[in-house]
Design a protein around this motif. Structure first.
Motif, PDB file in Angstrom:
ATOM      1  N   ALA A  43       0.834  -1.206   0.000  1.00  0.00           N
ATOM      2  CA  ALA A  43       0.000   0.000   0.000  1.00  0.00           C
ATOM      3  C   ALA A  43       0.869   1.257   0.000  1.00  0.00           C
ATOM      4  CB  ALA A  43      -0.939  -0.006   1.204  1.00  0.00           C
ATOM      5  N   ALA A  44       2.004   1.213   0.694  1.00  0.00           N
ATOM      6  CA  ALA A  44       2.918   2.357   0.688  1.00  0.00           C
ATOM      7  C   ALA A  44       3.470   2.586  -0.712  1.00  0.00           C
ATOM      8  CB  ALA A  44       4.053   2.135   1.689  1.00  0.00           C
ATOM      9  N   GLU A  45       3.842   1.520  -1.388  1.00  0.00           N
ATOM     10  CA  GLU A  45       4.338   1.624  -2.765  1.00  0.00           C
ATOM     11  C   GLU A  45       3.254   2.192  -3.679  1.00  0.00           C
ATOM     12  OE1 GLU A  45       6.751   1.452  -6.084  1.00  0.00           O
ATOM     13  OE2 GLU A  45       7.385   1.023  -4.040  1.00  0.00           O
ATOM     14  N   ALA A  46       2.030   1.739  -3.499  1.00  0.00           N
ATOM     15  CA  ALA A  46       0.916   2.237  -4.319  1.00  0.00           C
ATOM     16  C   ALA A  46       0.677   3.728  -4.050  1.00  0.00           C
ATOM     17  CB  ALA A  46      -0.352   1.430  -4.039  1.00  0.00           C
ATOM     18  N   ARG A  86       2.581   9.876 -10.071  1.00  0.00           N
ATOM     19  CA  ARG A  86       1.739  10.079 -11.269  1.00  0.00           C
ATOM     20  C   ARG A  86       1.061  11.445 -11.243  1.00  0.00           C
ATOM     21  NH1 ARG A  86       0.408   4.770 -10.372  1.00  0.00           N
ATOM     22  NH2 ARG A  86      -1.555   5.324  -9.377  1.00  0.00           N
ATOM     23  N   ALA A  87       0.653  11.885 -10.068  1.00  0.00           N
ATOM     24  CA  ALA A  87      -0.027  13.179  -9.940  1.00  0.00           C
ATOM     25  C   ALA A  87       0.939  14.353 -10.088  1.00  0.00           C
ATOM     26  CB  ALA A  87      -0.749  13.264  -8.600  1.00  0.00           C
ATOM     27  N   HIS A  88       2.223  14.100  -9.894  1.00  0.00           N
ATOM     28  CA  HIS A  88       3.235  15.168  -9.945  1.00  0.00           C
ATOM     29  C   HIS A  88       4.426  14.744 -10.805  1.00  0.00           C
ATOM     30  CE1 HIS A  88       1.115  17.434  -6.901  1.00  0.00           C
ATOM     31  NE2 HIS A  88       0.982  16.311  -6.223  1.00  0.00           N
ATOM     32  N   ASP A 120      12.558  10.318  -6.024  1.00  0.00           N
ATOM     33  CA  ASP A 120      13.585   9.308  -5.824  1.00  0.00           C
ATOM     34  C   ASP A 120      13.291   8.125  -6.732  1.00  0.00           C
ATOM     35  OD1 ASP A 120      13.412   9.948  -2.298  1.00  0.00           O
ATOM     36  OD2 ASP A 120      14.745  10.848  -3.774  1.00  0.00           O
ATOM     37  N   ILE A 121      14.322   7.424  -7.114  1.00  0.00           N
ATOM     38  CA  ILE A 121      14.152   6.271  -8.000  1.00  0.00           C
ATOM     39  C   ILE A 121      13.350   5.180  -7.294  1.00  0.00           C
ATOM     40  CG2 ILE A 121      15.384   4.426  -9.190  1.00  0.00           C
ATOM     41  CD1 ILE A 121      17.594   6.520  -9.739  1.00  0.00           C
ATOM     42  N   GLU A 122      13.629   4.965  -6.032  1.00  0.00           N
ATOM     43  CA  GLU A 122      12.908   3.954  -5.263  1.00  0.00           C
ATOM     44  C   GLU A 122      11.883   4.631  -4.360  1.00  0.00           C
ATOM     45  OE1 GLU A 122      15.521   1.395  -3.121  1.00  0.00           O
ATOM     46  OE2 GLU A 122      16.842   1.120  -4.834  1.00  0.00           O
ATOM     47  N   SER A 123      10.955   3.841  -3.887  1.00  0.00           N
ATOM     48  CA  SER A 123       9.984   4.373  -2.927  1.00  0.00           C
ATOM     49  C   SER A 123      10.712   4.831  -1.671  1.00  0.00           C
ATOM     50  CB  SER A 123       8.975   3.300  -2.541  1.00  0.00           C
ATOM     51  OG  SER A 123       8.150   2.986  -3.614  1.00  0.00           O
TER      52      SER A 123
END
Length: 163
Positions: A8-11, A18-20, A26-29
């Motif tokens: 859920a954190a990744e989502a 996507r919104a910004h 960052d490349i990773e979450s």
């Protein structure tokens, strides 16, 4: 210990990106974390962020080392979770300072938005918390220990984002 819902954190992070698309991400979450050391404390402090007064936090440098985590940097993001481990907010670090716990000032204590919002209250409450944290790490807490003093803004979701 709270189990973070990493999927859920990744989502949430992907939704924010996507919104910004124009912002540097960052490349990773970023790390998904929670405030405090109990589900109740996590929920209480998260509510202080959502309702507005809490725009700062502090952690011992030793806690980052113990968790094999990198120290935050200005502009870095993190995902704040509630006491059930569900991600609720994306936050961005806007100011950082490393110094002894005892170097906290009135302005920082106020911006942390907890309790009486005074330096005296802050030192008392955080010393108790860090005594528990240090005991888990096999350390003795001292107000001379280095802490990361961090100010942040909420950037996601839009209904909670700072202007």
């Amino acid at each position: 210990m709270i189990t973070i819902d990493e999927a859920a954190a990744e989502a949430m992070w992907e939704e924010y990106c996507r919104a910004h698309p124009d912002r540097h991400h960052d490349i990773e979450s970023p790390p998904a974390e929670y405030f405090g050391d109990s589900p109740e404390m996590a929920d209480e402090l998260l509510e202080a962020v959502i309702s507005g007064p809490k725009r700062a936090t502090a952690a011992l440098v030793a806690e980052f080392a113990d968790g094999d985590e990198e120290l935050p940097r200005i502009g870095s993001h993190w995902i704040c979770c509630d006491g059930s481990g569900r991600p609720r907010l994306v936050m961005r670090s806007v100011e950082l300072r490393i110094g002894p716990v005892s170097s906290v000032d009135e302005a920082f204590a106020y911006d942390e938005g907890e309790g009486e919002r005074t330096r005296e209250w802050w030192l008392d409450a955080h010393s108790g918390y860090w005594q528990r944290s240090c005991a888990r790490m096999g350390l003795d807490f001292s107000e001379t220990m280095e802490a990361v003093f961090e100010r942040f803004v909420v950037v996601w979701p839009p209904e909670h984002a700072d202007a």
